[in-house]
Write a protein that holds these residues in place. Structure first.
Motif, PDB file in Angstrom:
ATOM      1  N   LEU A 106       0.820  -1.204   0.000  1.00 56.71           N
ATOM      2  CA  LEU A 106       0.000   0.000   0.000  1.00 56.71           C
ATOM      3  C   LEU A 106       0.855   1.257   0.000  1.00 56.71           C
ATOM      4  O   LEU A 106       1.953   1.273   0.574  1.00 56.71           O
ATOM      5  CB  LEU A 106      -0.902   0.012   1.243  1.00 56.71           C
ATOM      6  CG  LEU A 106      -1.965  -1.089   1.279  1.00 56.71           C
ATOM      7  CD1 LEU A 106      -2.638  -1.122   2.655  1.00 56.71           C
ATOM      8  CD2 LEU A 106      -3.000  -0.883   0.183  1.00 56.71           C
ATOM      9  N   PRO A 107       0.357   2.321  -0.627  1.00 56.11           N
ATOM     10  CA  PRO A 107       1.068   3.591  -0.607  1.00 56.11           C
ATOM     11  C   PRO A 107       1.258   4.088   0.821  1.00 56.11           C
ATOM     12  O   PRO A 107       0.403   3.889   1.689  1.00 56.11           O
ATOM     13  CB  PRO A 107       0.145   4.527  -1.385  1.00 56.11           C
ATOM     14  CG  PRO A 107      -0.718   3.634  -2.206  1.00 56.11           C
ATOM     15  CD  PRO A 107      -0.881   2.379  -1.403  1.00 56.11           C
ATOM     16  N   ALA A 108       2.396   4.737   1.060  1.00 54.96           N
ATOM     17  CA  ALA A 108       2.704   5.287   2.387  1.00 54.96           C
ATOM     18  C   ALA A 108       3.645   6.466   2.227  1.00 54.96           C
ATOM     19  O   ALA A 108       4.110   6.765   1.127  1.00 54.96           O
ATOM     20  CB  ALA A 108       3.348   4.204   3.252  1.00 54.96           C
ATOM     21  N   GLY A 109       3.928   7.110   3.332  1.00 51.20           N
ATOM     22  CA  GLY A 109       4.873   8.220   3.332  1.00 51.20           C
ATOM     23  C   GLY A 109       4.247   9.515   2.863  1.00 51.20           C
ATOM     24  O   GLY A 109       3.078   9.558   2.491  1.00 51.20           O
ATOM     25  N   PRO A 110       5.031  10.572   2.857  1.00 53.51           N
ATOM     26  CA  PRO A 110       4.495  11.891   2.510  1.00 53.51           C
ATOM     27  C   PRO A 110       3.974  11.975   1.076  1.00 53.51           C
ATOM     28  O   PRO A 110       3.043  12.720   0.796  1.00 53.51           O
ATOM     29  CB  PRO A 110       5.675  12.844   2.717  1.00 53.51           C
ATOM     30  CG  PRO A 110       6.868  12.014   2.992  1.00 53.51           C
ATOM     31  CD  PRO A 110       6.428  10.620   3.251  1.00 53.51           C
ATOM     32  N   GLN A 111       4.564  11.206   0.169  1.00 54.48           N
ATOM     33  CA  GLN A 111       4.106  11.254  -1.226  1.00 54.48           C
ATOM     34  C   GLN A 111       3.027  10.222  -1.528  1.00 54.48           C
ATOM     35  O   GLN A 111       2.511  10.165  -2.639  1.00 54.48           O
ATOM     36  CB  GLN A 111       5.285  11.065  -2.166  1.00 54.48           C
ATOM     37  CG  GLN A 111       6.272  12.199  -2.070  1.00 54.48           C
ATOM     38  CD  GLN A 111       7.315  12.124  -3.159  1.00 54.48           C
ATOM     39  OE1 GLN A 111       7.279  11.266  -4.025  1.00 54.48           O
ATOM     40  NE2 GLN A 111       8.260  13.036  -3.114  1.00 54.48           N
ATOM     41  N   MET A 112       2.692   9.380  -0.545  1.00 56.73           N
ATOM     42  CA  MET A 112       1.673   8.335  -0.695  1.00 56.73           C
ATOM     43  C   MET A 112       1.934   7.471  -1.939  1.00 56.73           C
ATOM     44  O   MET A 112       1.109   7.353  -2.842  1.00 56.73           O
ATOM     45  CB  MET A 112       0.262   8.934  -0.742  1.00 56.73           C
ATOM     46  CG  MET A 112      -0.195   9.436   0.619  1.00 56.73           C
ATOM     47  SD  MET A 112      -0.089   8.179   1.943  1.00 56.73           S
ATOM     48  CE  MET A 112      -1.350   7.030   1.451  1.00 56.73           C
ATOM     49  N   VAL A 113       3.133   6.875  -1.971  1.00 62.88           N
ATOM     50  CA  VAL A 113       3.503   5.931  -3.023  1.00 62.88           C
ATOM     51  C   VAL A 113       3.943   4.630  -2.366  1.00 62.88           C
ATOM     52  O   VAL A 113       4.357   4.606  -1.207  1.00 62.88           O
ATOM     53  CB  VAL A 113       4.624   6.476  -3.943  1.00 62.88           C
ATOM     54  CG1 VAL A 113       4.160   7.729  -4.678  1.00 62.88           C
ATOM     55  CG2 VAL A 113       5.898   6.727  -3.176  1.00 62.88           C
ATOM     56  N   VAL A 114       3.851   3.532  -3.105  1.00 64.10           N
ATOM     57  CA  VAL A 114       4.357   2.263  -2.614  1.00 64.10           C
ATOM     58  C   VAL A 114       5.880   2.355  -2.649  1.00 64.10           C
ATOM     59  O   VAL A 114       6.464   2.652  -3.693  1.00 64.10           O
ATOM     60  CB  VAL A 114       3.858   1.084  -3.478  1.00 64.10           C
ATOM     61  CG1 VAL A 114       4.400  -0.236  -2.942  1.00 64.10           C
ATOM     62  CG2 VAL A 114       2.333   1.053  -3.530  1.00 64.10           C
ATOM     63  N   PRO A 115       6.541   2.129  -1.517  1.00 63.59           N
ATOM     64  CA  PRO A 115       8.002   2.301  -1.462  1.00 63.59           C
ATOM     65  C   PRO A 115       8.751   1.333  -2.370  1.00 63.59           C
ATOM     66  O   PRO A 115       8.321   0.207  -2.599  1.00 63.59           O
ATOM     67  CB  PRO A 115       8.341   2.021   0.006  1.00 63.59           C
ATOM     68  CG  PRO A 115       7.074   1.991   0.746  1.00 63.59           C
ATOM     69  CD  PRO A 115       5.977   1.760  -0.244  1.00 63.59           C
ATOM     70  N   ARG A 116       9.892   1.789  -2.874  1.00 58.64           N
ATOM     71  CA  ARG A 116      10.893   0.983  -3.577  1.00 58.64           C
ATOM     72  C   ARG A 116      10.407   0.349  -4.889  1.00 58.64           C
ATOM     73  O   ARG A 116      10.998  -0.611  -5.364  1.00 58.64           O
ATOM     74  CB  ARG A 116      11.458  -0.097  -2.656  1.00 58.64           C
ATOM     75  CG  ARG A 116      12.156   0.465  -1.426  1.00 58.64           C
ATOM     76  CD  ARG A 116      12.815  -0.594  -0.587  1.00 58.64           C
ATOM     77  NE  ARG A 116      11.922  -1.584  -0.039  1.00 58.64           N
ATOM     78  CZ  ARG A 116      11.197  -1.455   1.076  1.00 58.64           C
ATOM     79  NH1 ARG A 116      11.264  -0.338   1.764  1.00 58.64           N
ATOM     80  NH2 ARG A 116      10.440  -2.423   1.503  1.00 58.64           N
TER      81      ARG A 116
END
Length: 182
Positions: free
Chosen positions: A14-24
């Motif tokens: 699932l997307p996460a973080g400040p940019q709401m993207v799936v990491p890596r």
């Protein structure tokens, strides 16, 4: 010659973080900035690959990470599985349902492009479930991921090639992923 995915293990779905993207997640060597549920994104990208290459022979290796950890599913997938009380088991089942839908997306693309009959498709898993960590069940077999008991090594292995292989046939001999090449 194309790549969409991640290079390490246990990648979030699932997307996460400040940019709401799936990491890596990478497209080629560059960040893909994927904003959707990863299992669905893999199916979308595979279907687009088939569209781009439908007029030529192609090889598509589609390595879903579902249902490996971390246990994550979007609410719409969890809503399908409301009857399962155990939260861990419900999430695992939702991830399995999403994987089933994603495989259906790819098979539908083969059908709508007219490639279904002459495309060889393998569906397989790498090991039995680690029942103590993700809500999977290996019953009626004993054993878990990492063991050589039936519950650790008996996994789905389906082959589909409608123009060449009869539907519904069961092969009763043991097989392993290495058998794909010969």
């Amino acid at each position: 010659d194309e790549f969409f995915g991640f290079l390490g293990g246990a990648n979030p779905y699932l997307p996460a973080g400040p940019q709401m993207v799936v990491p890596r997640i990478l497209r080629g060597r560059h960040p893909a900035n994927e904003k959707g549920f990863l299992t669905e994104a893999f199916a979308r990208e595979a279907a687009a690959f088939i569209d781009r290459h439908q007029k030529e022979p192609f090889f598509l290796y589609l390595a879903f990470n579902a249902t490996h950890g971390p246990l994550q599913a979007p609410q719409k997938c969890l809503d399908k599985i409301q009857s399962i009380a155990d939260e861990q088991r419900r999430t695992y089942a939702a991830m399995t349902s999403a994987l089933d839908d994603a495989v259906g997306t790819v098979l539908d693309k083969l059908r709508t492009t007219g490639l279904e009959q002459n495309t060889l498709v393998f569906f397989l898993d790498d090991n039995g479930g680690p029942t103590d960590v993700n809500g999977s069940l290996n019953t009626p077999f004993r054993g878990v991921k990492g063991e050589t008991r039936e519950g650790g090594i008996r996994t789905p292995f389906f082959v589909r090639w409608p123009a060449r292989l009869p539907a519904g046939r069961t092969y009763d001999q043991p097989v392993i992923q290495l058998d794909i090449h010969p």
